[in-house]
Design a protein around this motif. Structure first.
Motif, PDB file in Angstrom:
ATOM      1  N   ARG A   1      -8.351  49.125 -16.582  1.00 34.94           N
ATOM      2  CA  ARG A   1      -9.705  49.518 -16.869  1.00 34.94           C
ATOM      3  C   ARG A   1      -9.586  50.896 -17.619  1.00 34.94           C
ATOM      4  O   ARG A   1     -10.958  51.470 -17.830  1.00 34.94           O
ATOM      5  CB  ARG A   1     -10.346  49.861 -15.477  1.00 34.94           C
ATOM      6  N   ALA A   2      -8.621  51.514 -18.010  1.00 39.35           N
ATOM      7  CA  ALA A   2      -8.583  52.738 -18.804  1.00 39.35           C
ATOM      8  C   ALA A   2      -9.664  53.958 -18.406  1.00 39.35           C
ATOM      9  O   ALA A   2     -10.388  54.411 -19.111  1.00 39.35           O
ATOM     10  CB  ALA A   2      -9.048  52.175 -20.245  1.00 39.35           C
ATOM     11  N   GLY A   3      -9.475  53.952 -17.001  1.00 45.35           N
ATOM     12  CA  GLY A   3     -10.174  55.215 -16.585  1.00 45.35           C
ATOM     13  C   GLY A   3     -11.458  54.796 -16.085  1.00 45.35           C
ATOM     14  O   GLY A   3     -12.262  55.782 -15.272  1.00 45.35           O
ATOM     15  N   GLY A   4     -12.122  53.669 -16.217  1.00 43.61           N
ATOM     16  CA  GLY A   4     -13.235  53.155 -15.428  1.00 43.61           C
ATOM     17  C   GLY A   4     -13.037  53.125 -13.990  1.00 43.61           C
ATOM     18  O   GLY A   4     -12.135  52.929 -13.323  1.00 43.61           O
ATOM     19  N   MET A   5     -14.326  53.378 -13.219  1.00 43.05           N
ATOM     20  CA  MET A   5     -14.410  53.034 -11.904  1.00 43.05           C
ATOM     21  C   MET A   5     -14.231  51.560 -11.440  1.00 43.05           C
ATOM     22  O   MET A   5     -14.753  50.912 -12.253  1.00 43.05           O
ATOM     23  CB  MET A   5     -15.556  53.850 -11.407  1.00 43.05           C
ATOM     24  N   VAL A   6     -13.660  51.285 -10.381  1.00 43.89           N
ATOM     25  CA  VAL A   6     -13.466  49.918  -9.897  1.00 43.89           C
ATOM     26  C   VAL A   6     -13.942  49.991  -8.660  1.00 43.89           C
ATOM     27  O   VAL A   6     -13.462  50.676  -7.710  1.00 43.89           O
ATOM     28  CB  VAL A   6     -11.949  49.579 -10.221  1.00 43.89           C
ATOM     29  N   THR A   7     -14.945  49.058  -8.244  1.00 44.72           N
ATOM     30  CA  THR A   7     -15.356  49.023  -6.872  1.00 44.72           C
ATOM     31  C   THR A   7     -14.251  48.294  -5.986  1.00 44.72           C
ATOM     32  O   THR A   7     -13.567  47.464  -6.311  1.00 44.72           O
ATOM     33  CB  THR A   7     -16.619  48.249  -6.865  1.00 44.72           C
ATOM     34  N   ARG A   8     -14.517  48.575  -4.516  1.00 46.88           N
ATOM     35  CA  ARG A   8     -13.491  47.862  -3.392  1.00 46.88           C
ATOM     36  C   ARG A   8     -13.546  46.456  -3.559  1.00 46.88           C
ATOM     37  O   ARG A   8     -13.009  45.561  -3.573  1.00 46.88           O
ATOM     38  CB  ARG A   8     -14.112  48.526  -2.205  1.00 46.88           C
ATOM     39  N   GLU A   9     -15.137  46.029  -4.023  1.00 48.65           N
ATOM     40  CA  GLU A   9     -15.373  44.603  -4.054  1.00 48.65           C
ATOM     41  C   GLU A   9     -14.657  44.091  -5.431  1.00 48.65           C
ATOM     42  O   GLU A   9     -14.438  42.748  -4.984  1.00 48.65           O
ATOM     43  CB  GLU A   9     -16.754  44.275  -4.104  1.00 48.65           C
ATOM     44  N   GLN A  10     -14.704  44.752  -6.325  1.00 48.07           N
ATOM     45  CA  GLN A  10     -13.888  44.156  -7.195  1.00 48.07           C
ATOM     46  C   GLN A  10     -12.451  43.707  -7.074  1.00 48.07           C
ATOM     47  O   GLN A  10     -11.869  43.126  -7.569  1.00 48.07           O
ATOM     48  CB  GLN A  10     -14.126  45.224  -8.778  1.00 48.07           C
ATOM     49  N   ILE A  11     -11.866  45.086  -6.432  1.00 42.17           N
ATOM     50  CA  ILE A  11     -10.561  44.985  -5.864  1.00 42.17           C
ATOM     51  C   ILE A  11     -10.160  43.876  -5.031  1.00 42.17           C
ATOM     52  O   ILE A  11      -9.208  43.167  -5.371  1.00 42.17           O
ATOM     53  CB  ILE A  11     -10.116  46.449  -5.554  1.00 42.17           C
ATOM     54  N   MET A  12     -11.025  43.635  -4.069  1.00 39.77           N
ATOM     55  CA  MET A  12     -10.856  42.431  -3.299  1.00 39.77           C
ATOM     56  C   MET A  12     -10.879  41.237  -3.858  1.00 39.77           C
ATOM     57  O   MET A  12      -9.982  40.385  -3.649  1.00 39.77           O
ATOM     58  CB  MET A  12     -11.745  42.504  -2.240  1.00 39.77           C
ATOM     59  N   LEU A  13     -11.718  41.096  -4.928  1.00 40.35           N
ATOM     60  CA  LEU A  13     -11.531  39.711  -5.599  1.00 40.35           C
ATOM     61  C   LEU A  13     -10.453  39.524  -6.754  1.00 40.35           C
ATOM     62  O   LEU A  13      -9.861  38.455  -6.791  1.00 40.35           O
ATOM     63  CB  LEU A  13     -13.146  39.638  -6.581  1.00 40.35           C
ATOM     64  N   GLN A  14     -10.064  40.630  -7.056  1.00 39.44           N
ATOM     65  CA  GLN A  14      -8.851  40.677  -7.868  1.00 39.44           C
ATOM     66  C   GLN A  14      -7.572  40.216  -7.240  1.00 39.44           C
ATOM     67  O   GLN A  14      -6.640  39.317  -7.293  1.00 39.44           O
ATOM     68  CB  GLN A  14      -8.483  41.936  -8.575  1.00 39.44           C
ATOM     69  N   LEU A  15      -7.698  40.932  -5.890  1.00 40.79           N
ATOM     70  CA  LEU A  15      -6.283  40.756  -4.995  1.00 40.79           C
ATOM     71  C   LEU A  15      -6.386  39.464  -4.244  1.00 40.79           C
ATOM     72  O   LEU A  15      -5.427  38.840  -4.117  1.00 40.79           O
ATOM     73  CB  LEU A  15      -5.966  41.905  -4.258  1.00 40.79           C
ATOM     74  N   TYR A  16      -7.477  38.879  -3.819  1.00 38.65           N
ATOM     75  CA  TYR A  16      -7.451  37.682  -3.130  1.00 38.65           C
ATOM     76  C   TYR A  16      -8.372  36.530  -3.390  1.00 38.65           C
ATOM     77  O   TYR A  16      -8.167  35.563  -3.137  1.00 38.65           O
ATOM     78  CB  TYR A  16      -7.955  38.158  -1.491  1.00 38.65           C
ATOM     79  N   ALA A  17      -9.560  36.701  -4.246  1.00 38.25           N
ATOM     80  CA  ALA A  17     -10.247  35.874  -4.688  1.00 38.25           C
ATOM     81  C   ALA A  17     -10.588  34.775  -3.771  1.00 38.25           C
ATOM     82  O   ALA A  17     -10.517  33.558  -3.725  1.00 38.25           O
ATOM     83  CB  ALA A  17      -9.396  34.747  -6.103  1.00 38.25           C
ATOM     84  N   TRP A  18     -11.363  35.353  -2.530  1.00 38.16           N
ATOM     85  CA  TRP A  18     -11.941  34.682  -1.522  1.00 38.16           C
ATOM     86  C   TRP A  18     -10.580  33.907  -0.591  1.00 38.16           C
ATOM     87  O   TRP A  18     -11.008  33.122   0.079  1.00 38.16           O
ATOM     88  CB  TRP A  18     -12.996  33.313  -1.831  1.00 38.16           C
ATOM     89  N   GLN A  19      -9.605  34.162  -1.048  1.00 40.96           N
ATOM     90  CA  GLN A  19      -8.374  33.389  -0.235  1.00 40.96           C
ATOM     91  C   GLN A  19      -7.738  34.172   0.812  1.00 40.96           C
ATOM     92  O   GLN A  19      -7.028  35.049   0.523  1.00 40.96           O
ATOM     93  CB  GLN A  19      -7.345  32.959  -1.427  1.00 40.96           C
ATOM     94  N   ASP A  20      -8.128  33.840   1.945  1.00 37.45           N
ATOM     95  CA  ASP A  20      -7.549  34.417   3.108  1.00 37.45           C
ATOM     96  C   ASP A  20      -7.615  36.014   3.031  1.00 37.45           C
ATOM     97  O   ASP A  20      -6.804  36.985   3.267  1.00 37.45           O
ATOM     98  CB  ASP A  20      -6.146  34.241   3.257  1.00 37.45           C
ATOM     99  N   GLU A  21      -9.067  36.288   2.723  1.00 39.49           N
ATOM    100  CA  GLU A  21      -9.181  37.813   2.615  1.00 39.49           C
ATOM    101  C   GLU A  21      -9.247  38.544   3.908  1.00 39.49           C
ATOM    102  O   GLU A  21      -9.853  38.127   4.967  1.00 39.49           O
ATOM    103  CB  GLU A  21     -10.739  37.805   1.823  1.00 39.49           C
ATOM    104  N   PRO A  22      -8.708  39.757   3.928  1.00 44.31           N
ATOM    105  CA  PRO A  22      -8.701  40.686   5.126  1.00 44.31           C
ATOM    106  C   PRO A  22      -9.936  41.491   5.196  1.00 44.31           C
ATOM    107  O   PRO A  22     -10.675  41.236   4.174  1.00 44.31           O
ATOM    108  CB  PRO A  22      -7.560  41.486   4.927  1.00 44.31           C
ATOM    109  N   ASP A  23     -10.146  42.371   5.764  1.00 48.71           N
ATOM    110  CA  ASP A  23     -10.987  43.362   6.046  1.00 48.71           C
ATOM    111  C   ASP A  23     -10.998  44.209   4.853  1.00 48.71           C
ATOM    112  O   ASP A  23      -9.896  44.520   4.267  1.00 48.71           O
ATOM    113  CB  ASP A  23     -10.975  44.237   7.421  1.00 48.71           C
TER     114      ASP A  23
END
Length: 233
Positions: A163-185
């Motif tokens: 993201r070259a210094g851009g701010m990334v929200t926690r929701e975006q991180i969750m979607l990147q890491l889990y994509a709705w699959q077995d999402e933890p808290d």
């Protein structure tokens, strides 16, 4: 990196399995419509499409994806790639056509190159001060010291640096890491950030390598071109 795959045939299912082994996260869509829905609401670095879709023409799907996501890496995968097919799909907006079966390591390298170039990086090495990430071998260093990360921790660092210094929200991180699959808290993101900071501190890095802003997200500051030139002088 996360790939969104139109997993509609054994052909692309085999490729998705091979790319998982090469370190990619895979989100599977069972149709063109489902792929469009995922593309509009989730995080992914590239989209892979088999032209044999059950519900729409692949060229039309590519054109719609390109209109909605101008910078997305879009790749067509087919068991047979002919010149007319290549021309048609690339005119509609595809970046590349892969003929499968092929060597997974080569396809993985090409996908990583397309993604990082789309994000504005000419080199596989992404740098923020003394922090260096190599997208090809998926390694991270602080200066000369290797940073030993879990797979999810690496994915988080890679996402932030792309993201070259851009701010990334926690929701975006969750979607990147889990994509709705077995999402933890969602608070797990704070756990990952704390673990990464602890590992960085253990090899001499300051706490502000990862910058968090309440209610906004997290980022890794990237040096501008002039700053990199000054640092190298």
């Amino acid at each position: 990196m996360r790939l969104l795959v139109a997993d509609t045939t054994w052909n692309i299912a085999g490729l998705a399995h091979a790319l998982r082994k090469e370190g990619f996260y895979i989100t599977e869509a069972g149709s063109g419509a489902e792929l469009m829905e995922f593309a509009s609401s989730a995080e992914q670095n590239a989209i892979l499409i088999d032209p044999d879709l059950p519900d729409m023409d692949a060229g039309d799907l590519i054109a719609r994806l390109r209109a909605d996501h101008p910078r997305m890496v879009i790749v067509v995968v087919s068991r047979r790639v002919e010149d007319a097919m290549r021309t048609r799909f690339m005119v509609r907006g595809a970046d590349e056509l892969f003929e499968w079966p092929a060597k997974p390591v080569e396809i993985a390298a090409r996908l990583r190159a397309y993604v990082r170039r789309t994000c504005g990086f000419a080199s596989p090495q992404l740098t923020s001060g003394a922090l260096t990430l190599n997208v090809e071998d998926r390694s991270v260093h602080w200066g000369q010291m290797p940073l030993h990360l879990t797979r999810l921790e690496y994915e988080l660092i890679e996402m932030l640096m792309l993201r070259a210094g851009g701010m990334v929200t926690r929701e975006q991180i969750m979607l990147q890491l889990y994509a709705w699959q077995d999402e933890p808290d969602p608070k797990i993101i704070d756990v990952y950030i704390c673990r990464i900071r602890s590992k960085l501190a253990a090899i001499g890095a300051p706490e502000d390598v990862l910058v968090t802003a309440f209610g906004q997200g997290v980022r890794i500051p990237m040096l501008t071109l002039s700053e990199r030139q000054e640092a190298a002088a």
